[in-house]
Motif scaffolding. Structure first.
Motif, mmCIF file in Angstrom:
data_model
loop_
_atom_site.group_PDB
_atom_site.id
_atom_site.type_symbol
_atom_site.label_atom_id
_atom_site.label_comp_id
_atom_site.label_asym_id
_atom_site.label_seq_id
_atom_site.Cartn_x
_atom_site.Cartn_y
_atom_site.Cartn_z
ATOM 1 N N LEU A 104 64.782 -21.787 -15.350
ATOM 2 C CA LEU A 104 63.499 -21.844 -15.961
ATOM 3 C C LEU A 104 62.954 -23.171 -16.579
ATOM 4 O O LEU A 104 61.974 -23.389 -16.667
ATOM 5 C CB LEU A 104 63.371 -20.731 -17.064
ATOM 6 N N ARG A 105 63.998 -23.984 -16.980
ATOM 7 C CA ARG A 105 63.599 -25.201 -17.809
ATOM 8 C C ARG A 105 62.865 -26.194 -16.788
ATOM 9 O O ARG A 105 62.076 -26.618 -17.466
ATOM 10 C CB ARG A 105 64.879 -25.668 -18.293
ATOM 11 N N PRO A 106 63.078 -26.219 -15.647
ATOM 12 C CA PRO A 106 62.257 -27.361 -14.926
ATOM 13 C C PRO A 106 60.816 -26.681 -14.705
ATOM 14 O O PRO A 106 59.914 -27.431 -14.263
ATOM 15 C CB PRO A 106 62.984 -27.117 -13.409
ATOM 16 N N HIS A 107 60.497 -25.319 -14.984
ATOM 17 C CA HIS A 107 59.354 -25.106 -15.103
ATOM 18 C C HIS A 107 58.454 -24.737 -16.295
ATOM 19 O O HIS A 107 57.543 -24.114 -16.327
ATOM 20 C CB HIS A 107 59.487 -23.416 -14.400
ATOM 21 N N ALA A 108 59.111 -25.471 -17.478
ATOM 22 C CA ALA A 108 58.464 -25.085 -18.762
ATOM 23 C C ALA A 108 57.186 -25.628 -18.547
ATOM 24 O O ALA A 108 56.864 -26.864 -18.250
ATOM 25 C CB ALA A 108 59.372 -25.877 -19.782
ATOM 26 N N PRO A 109 56.179 -25.193 -19.278
ATOM 27 C CA PRO A 109 54.556 -25.513 -19.411
ATOM 28 C C PRO A 109 54.686 -26.927 -20.089
ATOM 29 O O PRO A 109 55.387 -27.189 -21.046
ATOM 30 C CB PRO A 109 54.045 -24.541 -20.455
ATOM 31 N N ARG A 110 53.997 -27.909 -19.454
ATOM 32 C CA ARG A 110 53.670 -29.313 -20.148
ATOM 33 C C ARG A 110 52.590 -28.837 -21.230
ATOM 34 O O ARG A 110 52.000 -28.142 -21.231
ATOM 35 C CB ARG A 110 53.195 -30.154 -19.023
ATOM 36 N N GLY A 111 52.882 -29.880 -22.013
ATOM 37 C CA GLY A 111 51.831 -29.827 -23.293
ATOM 38 C C GLY A 111 51.854 -28.683 -23.997
ATOM 39 O O GLY A 111 50.558 -28.596 -24.843
ATOM 40 N N SER A 112 52.754 -27.834 -24.158
ATOM 41 C CA SER A 112 52.778 -26.650 -25.011
ATOM 42 C C SER A 112 53.059 -27.019 -26.182
ATOM 43 O O SER A 112 52.641 -26.242 -27.103
ATOM 44 C CB SER A 112 53.968 -25.660 -24.561
ATOM 45 N N GLY A 113 53.506 -28.230 -26.866
ATOM 46 C CA GLY A 113 53.758 -28.708 -28.151
ATOM 47 C C GLY A 113 55.047 -27.959 -28.769
ATOM 48 O O GLY A 113 55.504 -27.347 -28.369
ATOM 49 N N PRO A 114 55.225 -28.701 -29.934
ATOM 50 C CA PRO A 114 56.444 -28.249 -30.614
ATOM 51 C C PRO A 114 56.295 -27.057 -31.165
ATOM 52 O O PRO A 114 55.256 -26.518 -31.409
ATOM 53 C CB PRO A 114 56.569 -29.316 -31.798
ATOM 54 N N THR A 115 57.593 -26.337 -31.404
ATOM 55 C CA THR A 115 57.627 -25.020 -31.978
ATOM 56 C C THR A 115 57.372 -25.137 -33.494
ATOM 57 O O THR A 115 57.840 -26.146 -34.347
ATOM 58 C CB THR A 115 59.248 -24.421 -31.678
ATOM 59 N N ARG A 116 56.342 -24.303 -34.078
ATOM 60 C CA ARG A 116 56.069 -24.245 -35.475
ATOM 61 C C ARG A 116 57.157 -23.516 -36.396
ATOM 62 O O ARG A 116 57.607 -22.368 -36.030
ATOM 63 C CB ARG A 116 54.804 -23.954 -35.484
ATOM 64 N N VAL A 117 57.713 -24.306 -37.335
ATOM 65 C CA VAL A 117 58.514 -23.445 -38.111
ATOM 66 C C VAL A 117 57.791 -23.165 -39.418
ATOM 67 O O VAL A 117 57.224 -24.264 -40.128
ATOM 68 C CB VAL A 117 59.727 -24.403 -38.481
ATOM 69 N N ALA A 118 57.373 -22.091 -39.758
ATOM 70 C CA ALA A 118 57.089 -21.683 -41.034
ATOM 71 C C ALA A 118 57.416 -22.167 -42.432
ATOM 72 O O ALA A 118 58.818 -22.361 -42.510
ATOM 73 C CB ALA A 118 56.678 -19.886 -41.088
ATOM 74 N N ALA A 119 56.734 -22.417 -43.364
ATOM 75 C CA ALA A 119 57.478 -22.801 -44.745
ATOM 76 C C ALA A 119 58.137 -21.460 -45.316
ATOM 77 O O ALA A 119 57.706 -20.383 -45.064
ATOM 78 C CB ALA A 119 56.231 -23.162 -45.677
ATOM 79 N N GLY A 120 59.423 -21.812 -45.912
ATOM 80 C CA GLY A 120 60.095 -20.670 -46.246
ATOM 81 C C GLY A 120 61.754 -21.075 -46.205
ATOM 82 O O GLY A 120 61.743 -22.379 -46.408
ATOM 83 N N LEU A 121 62.510 -20.432 -46.006
ATOM 84 C CA LEU A 121 63.971 -20.659 -45.680
ATOM 85 C C LEU A 121 64.323 -20.776 -44.274
ATOM 86 O O LEU A 121 64.024 -19.964 -43.628
ATOM 87 C CB LEU A 121 64.705 -19.437 -46.369
ATOM 88 N N VAL A 221 61.979 -16.142 -43.121
ATOM 89 C CA VAL A 221 63.211 -16.739 -42.791
ATOM 90 C C VAL A 221 63.302 -17.130 -41.567
ATOM 91 O O VAL A 221 62.995 -16.256 -40.625
ATOM 92 C CB VAL A 221 64.588 -15.825 -43.019
ATOM 93 N N THR A 222 63.389 -18.445 -41.051
ATOM 94 C CA THR A 222 63.668 -18.952 -39.550
ATOM 95 C C THR A 222 65.096 -19.449 -39.428
ATOM 96 O O THR A 222 65.685 -20.135 -40.418
ATOM 97 C CB THR A 222 62.742 -20.181 -39.357
#
Length: 296
Positions: A104-121, A221-222
């Motif tokens: 699947l990794r070769p087909h990862a969408p381009r420009g999807s941006g970084p994963t957002r980590v919520a404020a917290g623990l 919690v992330t």
């Protein structure tokens, strides 16, 4: 002929894999699981309806542990494989990620941006030498988090015990270190700031203590998982030259991680989000791994 697992287990597996794919493999619109003769055959579906075989899981009788076989496109069949933990069985999410890294990794969408980590623990979950410290150093160097956000058990140990940790009573030292770690995390969360707990956190007991703190402050919690294969883990351990941690320690911690830190289990324990941090197995440097995430 082996029997399929109960319907409740089948439903649980489908729900877990689809929830994990929505988070980790958004290029899939759905994960299909069909059961036959005690095996679960896992396919991914692309937008447009095309389906791709990924892996086959074998029910072991334990809800969070499945035997793993990778789909072999050349043979149009399945071959028993080893998960990144170095074991032939693990969580269904680990199996999906292992197949996903290949197919699947070769087909990862381009420009999807970084994963957002919520404020917290933020809990880092991984054996010693899995890359946690290098990752947080990269986050700090890139200005994604401030240095004070990281609460490191190793750094507290060094502060308290200096260069002679062997002279201290280990049980008393651990109690003092973790009390101080908890105090620093409480201070961050009470002020509405993110706290990054940098310790192994591979056991449910260790995580439960930290989740309880987050719950007091209604902080999300992330959990960020570090899952290099055993060979890479031992290689990274050798590069660190840490005399206080043995190869046996590394192997034992990796085995505990494989049994007790699958993405599904972490969600069940109370994690609001679980993400895997790419590393050497994916050809990713710590700085590149840090770029996969952004922090609120």
């Amino acid at each position: 002929m082996p029997k399929n697992p109960p319907e409740s287990v089948q439903l649980h597996l489908r729900q877990r894999l689809n929830a994990h794919a929505a988070e980790r493999w958004p290029q899939l619109t759905r994960v299909h699981v069909r059961f036959r003769a005690g095996f679960a055959y896992v396919d991914g579906e692309w937008e447009g309806g095309e389906r791709l075989p990924l892996c086959r899981l074998r029910f072991t009788g334990v809800l969070h542990t499945w035997g793993f076989a990778l789909y072999q496109a050349g043979d149009d069949g399945y071959r028993d494989g080893i998960l990144p933990s170095g074991l032939p069985a693990g969580s269904a999410e680990e199996a999906l990620d292992c197949a996903g890294d290949l197919y699947l990794r070769p087909h990862a969408p381009r420009g999807s941006g970084p994963t957002r980590v919520a404020a917290g623990l933020v809990l880092l979950v991984g054996p010693p030498a899995s890359g946690k410290t290098s990752f947080v150093r990269a986050l700090i160097a890139r200005g994604q988090i401030d240095e004070d956000a990281v609460v490191s058990s190793d750094e507290i140990r060094a502060e308290f015990l200096g260069t002679s940790p062997a002279d201290a009573d280990p049980d008393a030292a651990d109690a003092r270190i973790f009390e101080e770690r908890d105090r620093r995390i409480v201070a961050r969360l009470a002020a509405g700031r993110t706290a990054v707990a940098e310790s192994t956190n591979v056991t449910p007991k260790a995580r439960a203590r930290l989740i309880a703190i987050a719950t007091r402050f209604d902080a999300p919690v992330t959990m960020l998982r570090f899952t290099p294969d055993l060979g890479a883990l031992l290689e990274q351990h050798a590069e660190r030259d840490r005399a206080d941690i043995t190869v046996a320690d590394i192997r034992a911690s990796a085995a505990v991680m494989a049994r007790h830190a699958g993405a599904g289990q972490l969600h069940a324990e109370g994690a609001h989000a679980v993400h895997d941090v790419p590393g050497r197995r994916q050809g990713t440097t710590p700085a590149e791994a840090a770029a996969h995430f952004s922090f609120a």
